[in-house]
Design an enzyme around this catalytic site. Structure first.
Site, PDB file in Angstrom:
ATOM      1  N   GLU A  23      45.978  64.648  12.991  1.00 29.53           N
ATOM      2  CA  GLU A  23      46.833  65.351  13.952  1.00 29.53           C
ATOM      3  C   GLU A  23      47.947  66.042  13.179  1.00 29.53           C
ATOM      4  OE1 GLU A  23      48.222  62.668  16.963  1.00 29.53           O
ATOM      5  OE2 GLU A  23      46.214  61.849  17.305  1.00 29.53           O
TER       6      GLU A  23
ATOM      7  N   ASP B  43      59.133  61.593  20.825  1.00 34.32           N
ATOM      8  CA  ASP B  43      59.105  61.081  19.462  1.00 34.32           C
ATOM      9  C   ASP B  43      60.372  60.319  19.110  1.00 34.32           C
ATOM     10  OD1 ASP B  43      56.555  62.135  18.555  1.00 34.32           O
ATOM     11  OD2 ASP B  43      57.468  64.104  18.822  1.00 34.32           O
TER      12      ASP B  43
END
Length: 259
Positions: free
Chosen positions: A47, A58
Site C-alpha cells: 500500500e 492516521d
C-alpha cells in the site's frame, strides 16, 4: 475479471503480509526502490500512501510521515511519474491509499486512468462514504479495472458489512479497533472476538486486518481469522530510522515478526 489482488488471494489465501509506506518519506525519490525491495523480500502486497495534510484516520507516525513527504515536495502527480514503468519488474499487487481531497483535485476519472496506466490494482480511500462510492465512483473505477477497497470497524453494522461485501471486489480492510493507526503489542479478547465474528459471517471477499500490527503476536492474531495483516506504522518508523534504506527496514520488520 481477476486482477492481481484477486489472484494473490486465490493463490495464497492465508498469512498474507501487506506493507504500507508513505510516498515521499523519508526521501522524495525512494518510492520505486521501496516497492522493489519489499517485493524482493517476500511481501505479498504493498500500500503506497498518498500524503495529505489532514490524515484523520492516521496516528502520529503516519501523520508525521505525510507532513515530511509534503515538505519534501511529494504530490499525486509526482507519485504517478515515479510509478511509471514499475510493472516492468514488479508483479505483486500495488494499492494506493489516500484521502478523497487530493484525489478529487486530480479528478477521479483521471486518477483511475493514471492508476490503470501505472499498474495500480486497487485504491483505499478511508473518507469515501460507501453510498457515495456506490452512486458516483464505483462505475468509473470498474471501467478502469481499479478495485476500491472499503474499510470496516468493530462498530460497522452487519447489514452494512454485507452490503460492502456484495458491492466491492478485492478484499475488505478490517480496522482492528475504533482508533487511529499505530503499533500495538497485542490484541485484547474483544478485538479477537470481533475478528472471529467477521470470519463467521462467511463473506465473499477475503479480509485483511490493519491498524496495530507490529509483531508476531499481533500478526498471528490477525491471520487466525483473516487472510492476512497490513503493517504500516511500524514499517514507516523503521524506514525513517534507516534513513530510507528499505532493505534494512524490511529486514528488521521480518525479525520483529519472528519474535
Amino acid at each position: 475479471m481477476l486482477n492481481r489482488i484477486n489472484q494473490t488471494f486465490k493463490e495464497n489465501p492465508k498469512n498474507l503480509l501487506s506493507i504500507y509506506f508513505c510516498a515521499g518519506c523519508p526521501t522524495l525519490d525512494g518510492t520505486a526502490d521501496v516497492i522493489r525491495t519489499l517485493e524482493k523480500n517476500g511481501v505479498d502486497m504493498i500500500e503506497i500512501g498518498i500524503p495529505f495534510s489532514d490524515p484523520m484516520a492516521d496516528g502520529i507516525v503516519i501523520q508525521d510521515a505525510a507532513a515530511r513527504a509534503l515538505r519534501n515536495g511529494m504530490s499525486l502527480r509526482l507519485l504517478f511519474e515515479q510509478l511509471q514503468g514499475i510493472r516492468r519488474d514488479v508483479r505483486i499487487p500495488l494499492i494506493l491509499m489516500g484521502y478523497l481531497n487530493p484525489i478529487m483535485q486530480f479528478g477521479f476519472e483521471a486518477f483511475c486512468r493514471k492508476c490503470a496506466e501505472c499498474g495500480i490494482d486497487g485504491v483505499i480511500i478511508p473518507d469515501l462514504p460507501f453510498r457515495d462510492y456506490e452512486k458516483d465512483y464505483k462505475a468509473i473505477a470498474l471501467k478502469h479495472g481499479i478495485r476500491i477497497i472499503m474499510l470496516i470497524t468493530p462498530e460497522t453494522d452487519e447489514n452494512r458489512i454485507r452490503e460492502i461485501d456484495n458491492h466491492t471486489d478485492g478484499f475488505i480492510y478490517m480496522v482492528s479497533g475504533a482508533s487511529v493507526t499505530g503499533a500495538q503489542r497485542d490484541f485484547d479478547a474483544r478485538k479477537q472476538a470481533y475478528f472471529k465474528k467477521i470470519e463467521d459471517m462467511h463473506l465473499r471477499n477475503p479480509r485483511m486486518v490493519g491498524f496495530g500490527i507490529s509483531n508476531r503476536q499481533t500478526f498471528d492474531s490477525a491471520c487466525t481469522n483473516a487472510s492476512g495483516a497490513i503493517i504500516g506504522s511500524r514499517f514507516v518508523s523503521l524506514l525513517n530510522e534507516a534513513e530510507g534504506d528499505a532493505e534494512k527496514a524490511i529486514t528488521q520488520l521480518k525479525e520483529d515478526l519472528k519474535r
